[in-house]
Design a protein around this motif. Structure first.
Motif, short mmCIF file in Angstrom:
data_model
loop_
_atom_site.label_atom_id
_atom_site.label_comp_id
_atom_site.label_asym_id
_atom_site.label_seq_id
_atom_site.Cartn_x
_atom_site.Cartn_y
_atom_site.Cartn_z
N LYS A 1 0.83 -1.22 0.00
CA LYS A 1 0.00 0.00 0.00
C LYS A 1 0.86 1.26 0.00
CE LYS A 1 -4.05 -1.59 2.46
NZ LYS A 1 -4.47 -1.83 3.82
N GLU A 2 2.06 1.16 0.58
CA GLU A 2 2.97 2.32 0.63
C GLU A 2 4.02 2.25 -0.48
OE1 GLU A 2 2.43 4.81 2.71
OE2 GLU A 2 0.78 3.71 3.68
N ASP A 3 3.83 1.31 -1.41
CA ASP A 3 4.80 1.11 -2.51
C ASP A 3 6.21 0.81 -2.00
OD1 ASP A 3 3.29 1.27 -4.78
OD2 ASP A 3 3.28 3.46 -4.78
N ILE A 4 6.30 0.04 -0.96
CA ILE A 4 7.62 -0.31 -0.41
C ILE A 4 8.11 -1.58 -1.13
CG2 ILE A 4 8.83 -1.12 1.67
CD1 ILE A 4 6.80 0.65 3.27
N GLY A 5 9.30 -1.49 -1.71
CA GLY A 5 9.89 -2.66 -2.38
C GLY A 5 10.34 -3.68 -1.33
N ILE A 6 10.13 -4.97 -1.66
CA ILE A 6 10.44 -6.01 -0.67
C ILE A 6 11.41 -7.04 -1.25
CG2 ILE A 6 9.47 -7.83 0.80
CD1 ILE A 6 6.71 -6.43 0.43
N VAL A 7 12.50 -7.26 -0.54
CA VAL A 7 13.38 -8.40 -0.83
C VAL A 7 13.26 -9.31 0.39
CG1 VAL A 7 15.76 -9.13 -1.20
CG2 VAL A 7 14.93 -7.01 -2.25
N GLU A 8 13.12 -10.60 0.15
CA GLU A 8 12.83 -11.50 1.29
C GLU A 8 14.01 -12.38 1.65
OE1 GLU A 8 9.36 -13.94 1.11
OE2 GLU A 8 8.28 -12.42 -0.05
N LEU A 9 14.14 -12.63 2.94
CA LEU A 9 15.06 -13.67 3.41
C LEU A 9 14.43 -14.36 4.61
CD1 LEU A 9 17.82 -15.10 3.16
CD2 LEU A 9 18.76 -13.38 4.70
N GLY A 10 13.92 -15.57 4.36
CA GLY A 10 13.34 -16.37 5.45
C GLY A 10 14.35 -17.41 5.90
N GLY A 11 13.88 -18.33 6.75
CA GLY A 11 14.72 -19.47 7.13
C GLY A 11 15.58 -19.28 8.37
N VAL A 12 15.32 -18.22 9.14
CA VAL A 12 16.10 -18.07 10.38
C VAL A 12 15.73 -19.21 11.33
CG1 VAL A 12 16.62 -16.60 12.37
CG2 VAL A 12 16.08 -15.55 10.16
N LEU A 13 16.74 -19.89 11.85
CA LEU A 13 16.50 -20.99 12.81
C LEU A 13 16.51 -20.45 14.23
CD1 LEU A 13 18.99 -23.61 11.35
CD2 LEU A 13 16.50 -23.63 11.12
N PRO A 14 15.79 -21.11 15.15
CA PRO A 14 15.98 -20.77 16.57
C PRO A 14 17.47 -20.99 16.91
CG PRO A 14 14.09 -22.22 16.29
CD PRO A 14 14.78 -22.17 14.97
N ASN A 15 18.05 -20.13 17.70
CA ASN A 15 19.52 -20.05 17.84
C ASN A 15 20.09 -19.66 16.47
OD1 ASN A 15 19.44 -20.87 20.59
ND2 ASN A 15 19.30 -23.00 19.93
N PRO A 16 19.88 -18.44 16.05
CA PRO A 16 20.18 -18.03 14.67
C PRO A 16 21.66 -18.17 14.31
CG PRO A 16 19.75 -16.11 16.06
CD PRO A 16 19.42 -17.31 16.87
N ARG A 17 21.87 -18.56 13.06
CA ARG A 17 23.23 -18.93 12.62
C ARG A 17 23.90 -17.80 11.83
NH1 ARG A 17 20.61 -22.75 14.97
NH2 ARG A 17 21.14 -24.94 14.60
N LEU A 18 25.23 -17.80 11.98
CA LEU A 18 26.07 -16.81 11.30
C LEU A 18 25.97 -16.92 9.77
CD1 LEU A 18 28.21 -14.57 11.66
CD2 LEU A 18 29.94 -16.38 11.71
N LYS A 19 25.83 -18.15 9.28
CA LYS A 19 25.84 -18.34 7.82
C LYS A 19 24.71 -17.54 7.16
CE LYS A 19 26.12 -22.09 4.52
NZ LYS A 19 25.62 -23.43 4.28
#
Ligand code: NZQ
Ligand code: ZN
Length: 387
Positions: A57-75
């Motif tokens: 609605k605000e015309d904000i461009g989105i790049v996605e990155l999912g997949g964060v694990l609990p105890n998030p990893r450096l990789k």
């Protein structure tokens, strides 16, 4: 009371449907963002679609990155940094819990830094810059939505380390208690254990004349004692979910440690467990905190007796402060069990094989804690008490 400076710049937007404000808030900062999230709960429960449509609605461009694990990893953090640079992204929206938020914060400090982002966690260099981040919180637990900290696991050597800087605090955090209705009882209880721990890391201080913050800690703690059993029975109880969610942020926005010396030994001792065994942080704290208490209470029996009396309603016995202290610890442990948590390492199949290694890693930069400074042998004794 010690001298202090207190500033928490994170704007809180709290309440029903509050995630709908994400777009109008973000557009004040950026028109192209990284949308960062975890393993899929936000897609499963419909939040992902709602967030995307309010950003559009605000015309904000989105790049996605999912997949964060609990105890998030450096990789994944490194992948996020590369993605932000390639796509020229200058704002990150974290939608999820502490792991997603911490991953977002680490990406945010990594983008403007030319070296390896892990340098910050190893204290090789100080954080000077960060791109801004914001949060839509889905689980009350870590308090990362208001903190200036990020805790990341480096898969290489299984090191879980935290870094802290005011510049990492989110610009705003959206807290809608309705988003927490989908949490299972176990996950809810694990989150509560972390919040209680955040209060106690501050409550157990040797500092005198800290009456206001003592009582703020007690009020926050008791709010959780009253409301947690309610949400475990009625997952969709908005009023009780709201109390727990706000308590989670109040416990960790640094108000409760003003004028005090805080401890954090139990957190450091726990982080070794979640680094190696990949258990949930709150699950580990429910085991380590009672053991820490039993190990250190004699160093300030009055404070532990106060904990027993004011929080757990233990009767005042001027000639038996130790009995009051021990009864308070017992009632705390009983509460953890009542909400379904384990309080011994053996109950989650962790044996003593790696206690020595964990005690060594935990204290490799010197003793941990302030209530009592704990060296390697002390930490080992605490793991043994938690067996
Ligand atoms: O990944 P998804 O699919 O989203 O599922 C998550 C994850 O499996 C799920 N979940 C979250 N919201 C949900 C939901 N499931 C159903 N309905 C919802 N509404 O819950 C699981 C756990 O999520 P996570 O983000 O790992 O939990 P938490 O908020 O407890 O964060 C733990 C991390 O925060 C760090 C811990 O060490 C740990 O790595 N901490 C960060 C701190 C900080 N930055 O200030 C302080 C803390 O002391 C802590 O160390
Ligand atoms: Zn914690």
């Amino acid at each position: 009371m010690k001298n202090f400076e207190f500033q928490n710049c994170t704007k809180i937007i709290f309440g029903k449907d509050s995630e709908e404000k994400a777009g109008t808030e973000i557009i004040k900062y950026s028109s192209k963002i990284l949308l960062h999230y975890g393993g899929g709960s936000i897609k499963k429960y419909g939040l992902y679609d709602r967030v995307k449509s309010c950003l559009k609605k605000e015309d904000i461009g989105i790049v996605e990155l999912g997949g964060v694990l609990p105890n998030p990893r450096l990789k994944l953090v490194k992948k996020g940094i590369e993605l932000c640079r390639q796509e020229k992204i200058d704002f990150i929206l974290a939608v999820g819990g502490g792991s997603v938020i911490d991953s977002a914060k680490a990406i945010a400090i990594g983008v403007p830094y030319k070296g390896n982002v892990w340098d910050f966690f190893e204290e090789k260099t100080k954080i000077k810059e960060s791109i801004p981040i914001a949060v839509i919180l889905t689980i009350p637990a870590a308090g990362s939505e208001v903190s200036g900290a990020s805790v990341i696991t480096n898969e290489d050597g299984l090191y879980k380390k935290g870094v802290e800087a005011n510049i990492m605090r989110p610009k705003f955090s959206i807290l809608n208690p309705e988003l927490t209705f989908t949490l299972g009882n176990n996950q809810t209880a694990i989150g509560v254990a972390d919040i209680l721990a955040h209060i106690m890391e501050r409550y157990f201080t040797q500092e005198k004349n800290v009456d206001l913050t003592d009582r703020l800690c007690e009020a926050t703690f008791k709010t959780l004692l009253r409301n947690t059993p309610v949400i475990l029975k009625e997952n969709n109880n908005y009023a009780a979910r709201a109390e727990v969610m706000w308590a989670g942020s109040v416990a960790h926005n640094d108000l409760l440690d003003t004028g005090r010396v805080t401890d954090w030994a139990s957190h450091m001792i726990e982080h070794e467990l979640s680094a190696i065994y990949d258990i949930a942080h709150g699950e580990g704290l429910a085991i380590i905190f009672p053991a820490w208490m039993k190990y250190v209470y004699k160093n300030n029996i009055e404070r532990f007796a106060q904990f027993g009396q004011r929080i757990w309603g233990v009767d005042f016995h001027p000639y038996d402060l130790e009995g009051m202290a021990l009864e308070g610890i017992k009632r705390f442990e009983d509460f953890l069990k009542r909400i379904g948590l384990k309080t011994r390492l053996s109950e989650i199949s962790i044996s003593d094989d790696r206690f020595k290694e964990m005690a060594k890693k935990c204290t490799e930069n010197g003793p941990v804690g302030s209530f009592v400074k704990l060296g390697k042998e002390d930490v080992l004794n605490i793991y043994n008490l938690a067996k």
